[in-house]
Scaffold this active site. Sequence first.
Site, PDB file in Angstrom:
ATOM      1  N   LYS A 558       0.608  -1.494   0.248  1.00 22.35           N
ATOM      2  CA  LYS A 558      -0.040   0.227   0.057  1.00 22.35           C
ATOM      3  C   LYS A 558       1.043   0.615  -0.176  1.00 22.35           C
ATOM      4  O   LYS A 558       1.290   1.279   0.823  1.00 22.35           O
ATOM      5  CB  LYS A 558      -0.861  -0.377   1.214  1.00 22.35           C
ATOM      6  N   GLU A 715       2.902   1.994   3.418  1.00 18.51           N
ATOM      7  CA  GLU A 715       1.996   1.826   4.718  1.00 18.51           C
ATOM      8  C   GLU A 715       1.575   0.570   5.713  1.00 18.51           C
ATOM      9  O   GLU A 715       1.006   0.491   6.396  1.00 18.51           O
ATOM     10  CB  GLU A 715       0.488   2.745   4.326  1.00 18.51           C
ATOM     11  N   LYS A 740      -7.966  -2.912   3.397  1.00 18.37           N
ATOM     12  CA  LYS A 740      -6.244  -2.457   4.128  1.00 18.37           C
ATOM     13  C   LYS A 740      -5.691  -2.759   5.080  1.00 18.37           C
ATOM     14  O   LYS A 740      -6.162  -2.658   6.065  1.00 18.37           O
ATOM     15  CB  LYS A 740      -6.529  -0.815   3.715  1.00 18.37           C
TER      16      LYS A 740
END
Length: 913
Positions: A558, A715, A740
């Site tokens: 990410k 991230e 996520k």
Amino acid sequence: MNSILKLVVPCRVVRHIQQNILGSFSKILQPTPTRVLCVSARTMAQRSITSFFKVSPPKPVDKETKVEDEDIKVDDDKVGSPVKNGKTKPATKRARLESSESDTSPKKKTKSPSVSSDKKKKIKRQRIESSDSEADIAPNSESPISEEKAAASPSPEHMSAASPSPSPEKKPVIKVEKTKSPKTYASPKSKQKKPLTELNSIKKSLSPKKIKKEVVEDSKKENKKQDKVVKSANKSFEKAKDVKSEAKDLVPEVEYNPAKAKYHPIEDACWRTGQEVPYLALARTLELIEGTSARLKMIEILANYLRSVIVLTPEDLLPSVYMCLNQLAPSYESLELGIAETYLMKAIGQCTGRTLAQVRSAAQKCGDLGQVAEQARATQRTMFAPPPLTMRKVFAALKEIANMTGTASVNKKINKIQSLYVACRHSEARYLIRSLEGKLRIGLAEQSVLAALALATAATPPPHDAAAPLLDASKTMSPENFKARVDEHSLIIKTTYCECPSYDRIIPVLLTHGVAALPQHCRLTPGVPLKPMLAHPTKQVTHVFDRFEKEQFTCEWKYDGERAQIHVPGTDKPDFEHAAIFSRNQENNTSKYPDVLRRLPALLKDSVTSCVLDCEAVAYDTTTKQILPFQILSTRKRKDANEADIKVQVCVFIFDLLYLNGHALVRRPLLERRAALRDHLNEKEGEWQFATSKDCSTVEEVEQFMEEAMRGSCEGLMVKALSGDHARYDIARRSHNWLKLKKDYLEGVGDTLDVVVLGAYLGRGKRAGLYGGFLLACYDPTAEEFQTLCKIGTGFSDESLQTFTDTLKQHVIDAPRNYYRYDASHAPDVWFSARCVWEVRCADLSLSPAHRAAIGLVHSDKGISLRFPRFVRERTDKAPEQATSAQQIADLYLAQDTVKNSAAAAPNVDDFY
């Protein structure tokens, strides 16, 4: 002496014979004086003429010789002695009445009075038949009887209808018409004698039978004309009566009520078929929606209005949808009004005679400039009311204002706004000013508008039959079937809009081919950005396996950058000149990345003619080959960047292929999309790279890969379904098929939040002169309001506090907006307009009686607040309306273990965002 007698005697004989002959003709042609007066008095009606000839018909001409002696005697008695003491005896008053001249001329004294009288009578008879006025017969007459005759003279129309003009030949009757020029008369000397044959023709033309026939024919013609006039008048009356009844049936615009139960799209509308939709109809609709809190009722009100538009004026459906969404064009066209609040206040003040300070003071007290404009307009009176506003006119004017550019554009915009404002009636001013502000604030989100459009098309489906339109399909279906039909229409319209987010394309197809034909005509097209698919957060690795149990999934790094959607159109070959880059908000960022566009030809292989890529633009250090933080990327110029001036280089990481060579791939599984991505694109380090991914099957593999992502300056991970039905690209959805996973999520709350700064508290001690704390809020798209979430004062450096103090001072307002929902106990020292978005992190979420975030979603009286919030970064890539929603705050609260153990878990439902 004898010779003199020989000359005188024959002259006397000749004179006597002449008097006798002319006297006989005078007797025949002239009725008695009393009868002449009767004729003059009775010519005002056609019946008088007919009756006169019945009472005293003239004698035939062929009997003149039989009554010659009697005529001479009668004539002598009437006229009197011809000579007395060498002077002519003046005629009697009757004789003067019948004459048109005075006997003052010396030449006339030698003439016989009978001859003179006969001449005058002949002239008189001729002038009666041909003149416009009876008063012209004897203008010099001093007799009162003459004055009476002149006063009782008939009109020119009656004279022309009753008296044919004299003519030597037997011709059709010629009617004398009035002329505009004044009538002139010849002097007595210029008058010539008429031959006897002409006098005879006058007499013949005045036969009773002929005049009676003409009178009857004229009366018939007059009756026919009067009948036509009466019929036309009756038709006009009936037409006016129909218009009056139609206007009576039309609902007044002020009383238009789309919230009415059992609404009829034609009978309850305030306009007729083919007429432009009044702007007041939309204003009334928005007013009713603003006063309604129930979402389903709001959708029903808007759907009723849209039904009337579809049936009566389908051309205004597109402007109506845009006005309800407070848009002028699709989002990717970036067409904005650009009207500052000060300019709106100035326009209102100039139109209503108020100063700028007065308008600003009223707006601060009320909190809504739209209501201030409505109140000011209600107290204003105009001498000449301008034409009523229509939907089409207002929408075109707003687009014109948005397209105005140049040095004098501000004054032009103000003048245009004033021309619209002075024409507003009732609540039109409120919503016009709000539209110009860009904030309707009625609680109507885009998903609600799409749902209303689906309900309207299900109840009144287009295209409709003009002869017998289907106005209410719900009456022909059961409630269950009708609800299923509404859900079907809603899914088709929302899905189509996600793939082709352009109402300019959707509405015409919907009206022409119907809802079912939308997927065939409105497809994903390069140049029209679609809303991207988003991921749900998760805070534990074990949740990934719970979600993708017995399913294949993959993990991708990410990246900490900015979402970029690259469109390359083309048919036989790529058209790089029209290539474009769009943000996640469908904003056109093409001018922001000129270096990326320059590198496009190197990315595509020869097999590619057109494509749409889903990527992440990340700041990149070309020397160290390292990914840079997002804060560095945010320093790039946002628009009209010059490649020579760019200092922050960008590397684009591609992770999905949505469109290739004329075919959409969004419904194919990610496994196929990823294979096509790598087959048709070239990878170049530092410029174009594929997202680093790994197909994991154990918890250890996921944790290990996440550590690699963190070392690579990312991230965390994006976990995606790789195959099966869940592996498609869900446009405009925050789907559970994508998760996520960040390192921060493993501690406390499973996600960071994007919040809006509403106010600030003045700093003390070390922070004196600066803002020491801030009031943050989330956004509720349903109610279109900002709800306070927490106060924050940690996570700031001294430099960042100074920067934020200087930046936020530009957005200071005197009072909170009416769409700020807060508790008075937490009112800040300074209020800001909702402009800045910050990313924050917290330990957990809890119920709060003082804050209003997600109030009513979890608890009826309490909101949700953040515990131990801390500042992470500023989100310049997000608009305030795209901040974390109230529903997301509620979901995060319910996802906590402490809450989950005490209540039943909510089902995972993906919906359009």
